[in-house]
Design an enzyme around this catalytic site. Structure first.
Site, PDB file in Angstrom:
ATOM      1  N   ASN A 170      -9.675   0.957   1.807  1.00 43.99           N
ATOM      2  CA  ASN A 170      -8.870   1.030   2.446  1.00 43.99           C
ATOM      3  C   ASN A 170      -9.237   1.446   4.047  1.00 43.99           C
ATOM      4  O   ASN A 170     -10.032   2.344   4.196  1.00 43.99           O
ATOM      5  CB  ASN A 170      -8.030   1.537   2.468  1.00 43.99           C
ATOM      6  N   ASP A 225       1.131  -1.507  -0.116  1.00 38.85           N
ATOM      7  CA  ASP A 225      -0.018   0.383   0.156  1.00 38.85           C
ATOM      8  C   ASP A 225       0.764   1.723  -0.098  1.00 38.85           C
ATOM      9  O   ASP A 225       1.820   1.697   1.151  1.00 38.85           O
ATOM     10  CB  ASP A 225      -1.244  -0.003   1.068  1.00 38.85           C
ATOM     11  N   HIS A 226       0.959   2.399  -0.864  1.00 36.00           N
ATOM     12  CA  HIS A 226       1.046   3.521  -0.674  1.00 36.00           C
ATOM     13  C   HIS A 226       2.421   3.842  -0.862  1.00 36.00           C
ATOM     14  O   HIS A 226       3.784   4.395  -0.194  1.00 36.00           O
ATOM     15  CB  HIS A 226       0.897   4.201   0.149  1.00 36.00           C
ATOM     16  N   HIS A 232      -6.727  10.345   5.537  1.00 37.74           N
ATOM     17  CA  HIS A 232      -6.055   8.766   6.212  1.00 37.74           C
ATOM     18  C   HIS A 232      -6.314   9.281   7.598  1.00 37.74           C
ATOM     19  O   HIS A 232      -6.273  10.282   7.804  1.00 37.74           O
ATOM     20  CB  HIS A 232      -4.667   8.870   5.645  1.00 37.74           C
ATOM     21  N   GLY A 233      -5.956   8.016   9.093  1.00 34.24           N
ATOM     22  CA  GLY A 233      -6.008   8.260  10.256  1.00 34.24           C
ATOM     23  C   GLY A 233      -7.521   8.198  11.275  1.00 34.24           C
ATOM     24  O   GLY A 233      -8.758   7.564  10.032  1.00 34.24           O
ATOM     25  N   HIS A 270      -9.929   5.704  -0.229  1.00 35.07           N
ATOM     26  CA  HIS A 270      -8.631   5.357   1.669  1.00 35.07           C
ATOM     27  C   HIS A 270      -9.005   6.467   2.765  1.00 35.07           C
ATOM     28  O   HIS A 270     -10.152   7.196   2.281  1.00 35.07           O
ATOM     29  CB  HIS A 270      -7.274   6.062   0.896  1.00 35.07           C
ATOM     30  N   GLY A 271      -9.302   5.541   3.816  1.00 31.94           N
ATOM     31  CA  GLY A 271      -9.614   6.943   5.027  1.00 31.94           C
ATOM     32  C   GLY A 271     -10.718   6.685   5.279  1.00 31.94           C
ATOM     33  O   GLY A 271     -11.472   6.944   5.556  1.00 31.94           O
ATOM     34  N   ALA A 272     -11.172   4.994   5.655  1.00 31.90           N
ATOM     35  CA  ALA A 272     -13.017   4.565   6.200  1.00 31.90           C
ATOM     36  C   ALA A 272     -13.171   4.871   7.295  1.00 31.90           C
ATOM     37  O   ALA A 272     -14.053   4.724   7.560  1.00 31.90           O
ATOM     38  CB  ALA A 272     -12.823   3.141   4.847  1.00 31.90           C
TER      39      ALA A 272
HETATM   40 ZN   LIG Z   1      -4.260   5.083   2.017  1.00 30.42          ZN
END
Ligand SMILES: [Zn+2]
Length: 282
Positions: A232, A79-80, A182-183, A210-212
């Site tokens: 994600n 990832d990333h 994210h976070g 991303h960032g769920a």
């Molecule tokens: Zn991500």
């Protein structure tokens, strides 16, 4: 069953597959157990920032074994990966990773296209899939406590640029900026569903959010209906584990195995809830 990114995503048409980053074999097993329990495909991820810290090269044979031991399609995803981490991507492919995310979203469009197309080429010779990213997702992947509440101030991904990016790179999935970060959020993010719909209307390439962690169930459902096909989820797993750490802190016994089992059980509950939600509660 060992599967690449495309195989995993196409195993669940019309819904989203969960991608869960892991820090050890216990976390990875929780993902695989949940997939088997719900009979849904899943993605086991390793964030590039954790690759060395968790000794991914040593862990990889066990993760490959995990993919082979389960019936459901499972992908092993880096990832990333950043543009300067091409050697790590090569290493991950050699270790049997079946999916790579190259994140060139901080680059100018043409430079992002160039590095993403190059990684897509590397992945193709291994039969692995590649995810690119266009438009910046706020916060830092793999760091729970840097959540940004200003994601909506960043530009959303534009549909015309997404179409050009997909055509010029050959990505198998595309992460887009739709207002998530994210976070861990301190307030619920505002997701721009029209951005998802507009991009989904011009491509069959699966779209990634991303960032769920911290996004409401209703917002997730609407996002999936709008066209998100991979989600994600990671920070929530850290929250769950640390809650168990705090809960167990007063324990006077030294039963570490029982502690690990409680953490694992907590992860499976969280992962199954997310997987069900992404799959449309089937
Ligand atoms: Zn991500």
């Amino acid at each position: 069953m060992r599967a690449n990114l495309t195989e995993v995503l196409s195993a669940l048409p019309g819904a989203a597959v969960g991608s869960f980053n892991v820090l050890d074999l216990d976390m990875a097993t929780a993902v695989a157990d949940s997939a088997e329990q719900l009979q849904l495909p899943a993605i086991i991820g390793v964030a590039s920032r954790h690759f060395e810290a968790i000794r991914a090269p040593l862990l990889a044979p066990a993760l490959r074994g995990l993919m082979d031991a389960y019936q459901q399609p499972l992908a092993l995803h880096l990832d990333h990966a950043a543009p300067h981490q091409l050697p790590m991507i090569q290493h991950a492919l050699d270790l049997g990773f079946t999916s790579i995310m190259i994140d060139g979203s901080h680059l100018e469009f043409d430079a992002n296209v160039e590095v993403t197309a190059r990684v897509a080429e590397m992945c193709r010779s291994y039969g692995a899939g590649v995810e690119g990213e266009l438009g910046a997702v706020a916060g830092e992947e793999g760091v729970a406590d840097t959540g940004s509440d200003h994601a909506e101030e960043l530009p959303y991904t534009r549909a015309d640029e997404a179409a050009r990016f997909i055509a010029q790179t050959g990505v198998d999935a595309l992460a887009i900026a739709v207002g998530t970060a994210h976070g861990i959020y301190t307030q619920e993010p505002h997701i721009h569903y029209d951005t998802i719909r507009n991009i989904a209307a011009i491509t069959d390439v699966p779209l990634v959010m991303h960032g769920a962690t911290g996004v409401s169930d209703a917002a997730i459902q609407t996002s999936v209906m709008a066209g998100i096909r991979k989600i994600n989820f990671f920070s929530g797993l850290l929250q769950g584990a640390m809650a168990e750490v705090r809960h167990s802190a007063g324990n006077r016994n030294n039963d570490y195995l029982a502690f690990k089992q409680r953490v694992g059980q907590g992860w499976r509950g969280l992962i199954e809830d997310q997987m069900r939600l992404y799959a449309g509660n089937r």
